[in-house]
Design a protein around this motif. Sequence first.
Motif, PDB file in Angstrom:
ATOM      1  N   ARG A 186       0.844  -1.198   0.000  1.00 58.80           N
ATOM      2  CA  ARG A 186       0.000   0.000   0.000  1.00 58.80           C
ATOM      3  C   ARG A 186       0.877   1.245   0.000  1.00 58.80           C
ATOM      4  O   ARG A 186       0.621   2.208  -0.728  1.00 58.80           O
ATOM      5  CB  ARG A 186      -0.908  -0.020   1.233  1.00 58.80           C
ATOM      6  N   ASP A 187       1.933   1.217   0.799  1.00 61.23           N
ATOM      7  CA  ASP A 187       2.915   2.303   0.831  1.00 61.23           C
ATOM      8  C   ASP A 187       3.507   2.526  -0.550  1.00 61.23           C
ATOM      9  O   ASP A 187       3.637   3.669  -1.014  1.00 61.23           O
ATOM     10  CB  ASP A 187       4.004   1.949   1.836  1.00 61.23           C
ATOM     11  N   ALA A 188       3.852   1.436  -1.220  1.00 63.31           N
ATOM     12  CA  ALA A 188       4.460   1.543  -2.544  1.00 63.31           C
ATOM     13  C   ALA A 188       3.492   2.158  -3.548  1.00 63.31           C
ATOM     14  O   ALA A 188       3.886   2.972  -4.384  1.00 63.31           O
ATOM     15  CB  ALA A 188       4.916   0.164  -3.024  1.00 63.31           C
ATOM     16  N   ALA A 189       2.226   1.771  -3.472  1.00 61.51           N
ATOM     17  CA  ALA A 189       1.234   2.315  -4.398  1.00 61.51           C
ATOM     18  C   ALA A 189       1.106   3.829  -4.224  1.00 61.51           C
ATOM     19  O   ALA A 189       1.110   4.591  -5.198  1.00 61.51           O
ATOM     20  CB  ALA A 189      -0.121   1.635  -4.168  1.00 61.51           C
ATOM     21  N   ILE A 190       1.030   4.281  -2.982  1.00 61.29           N
ATOM     22  CA  ILE A 190       0.846   5.710  -2.704  1.00 61.29           C
ATOM     23  C   ILE A 190       2.107   6.488  -3.064  1.00 61.29           C
ATOM     24  O   ILE A 190       2.055   7.528  -3.733  1.00 61.29           O
ATOM     25  CB  ILE A 190       0.470   5.917  -1.227  1.00 61.29           C
ATOM     26  N   THR A 191       3.265   5.991  -2.613  1.00 60.24           N
ATOM     27  CA  THR A 191       4.521   6.704  -2.836  1.00 60.24           C
ATOM     28  C   THR A 191       4.869   6.777  -4.314  1.00 60.24           C
ATOM     29  O   THR A 191       5.291   7.821  -4.822  1.00 60.24           O
ATOM     30  CB  THR A 191       5.665   6.032  -2.057  1.00 60.24           C
ATOM     31  N   ASN A 192       4.704   5.667  -5.025  1.00 59.70           N
ATOM     32  CA  ASN A 192       5.034   5.671  -6.448  1.00 59.70           C
ATOM     33  C   ASN A 192       4.059   6.523  -7.250  1.00 59.70           C
ATOM     34  O   ASN A 192       4.442   7.094  -8.280  1.00 59.70           O
ATOM     35  CB  ASN A 192       5.068   4.235  -6.978  1.00 59.70           C
ATOM     36  N   ALA A 193       2.806   6.616  -6.792  1.00 65.46           N
ATOM     37  CA  ALA A 193       1.868   7.527  -7.461  1.00 65.46           C
ATOM     38  C   ALA A 193       2.329   8.970  -7.309  1.00 65.46           C
ATOM     39  O   ALA A 193       2.291   9.757  -8.261  1.00 65.46           O
ATOM     40  CB  ALA A 193       0.466   7.352  -6.880  1.00 65.46           C
ATOM     41  N   LEU A 194       2.806   9.326  -6.118  1.00 65.89           N
ATOM     42  CA  LEU A 194       3.337  10.673  -5.905  1.00 65.89           C
ATOM     43  C   LEU A 194       4.592  10.894  -6.734  1.00 65.89           C
ATOM     44  O   LEU A 194       4.773  11.949  -7.345  1.00 65.89           O
ATOM     45  CB  LEU A 194       3.637  10.884  -4.415  1.00 65.89           C
TER      46      LEU A 194
END
Length: 304
Positions: A250-258
């Motif tokens: 979930r962290d990766a999804a949010i961070t990579n979207a940013l």
Amino acid sequence: MFNPTRILPFQPLSMTTAQLAAVSFLARYAGHTHELYSYQLRRWFQWCETNGLDPLIGIQRAHVELYIRSLGDAGLMASSTNTMMHGVRGFFRFAHIDGLIPADPAVYARLPKVHHDESRTQGLDRLELIRFLQIAQTVTVHHGALAYLLGINALRASEAASVRIEDYAETLRGHRVLHLVGKGDKPATMPLTVPVLRVLEACRGERTSGPLVRRPVSGAPIDRRDVYRMVRRVAKAAGIPRHISPHSLRDAAITNALDAGVPLRDVQILARHADPRTTEHYDRARGNLDRHGVHFLTAYVASV
């Protein structure tokens, strides 16, 4: 004598004011949050019992800070101590709102500062996320579907475990969508991109209803613990050496979207955060190493 195991069930004739306040506070929550806050209050009640205190009446800020210190002395990290206080602080806040106590003794209690070690709080960078998603599909179709729900749609572990086939059968404005009930029993609808839909359909097979992701061997529905085990198996197969949890995806999804330049508001909607400041927390220096100011400064003074 205050028995912390008697916070529940509701027994108004035999409960103390503190126990009634605890029941009233816990009634606001359900599921995992209810279980977590119940545990946190039981621990607070137990500490008060050990120290001869009423868990509510007569509590002062000093008592709360001594309890916070005891959590640290028991080995809890600063972040875990802060989390442990969520239920306790809410308990006092609503007891004050309800007029059971004249003031909230926890509102100004000092919590330990959490210093985020960037190397320890890393999720998955872009290449690691890509590899994780690829490897997950080679383990089983169930691992593949779970990986995409966590790593692309940013679902929480409990949310991914509860996805049913019927939940993504609808099409809205040309998009296949997933309906779910998230944290705090908040309903949400999110689109499914073609790659995500493809792995979900592979996992579904010929089934038309029921839980989507199942245990590969027994075929039984998965729970949160299964989600953790499946993520760890994929991480090991992908050769990712550090600890990876469902929240890492979930962290990766949010961070990579940013990192990809998605506007903060749109990432907030993806993450289903009530407060944009929560989303901003994910835009930390892990993703900024390639954009760090030192690169621009070096280029600027390169001729020196």
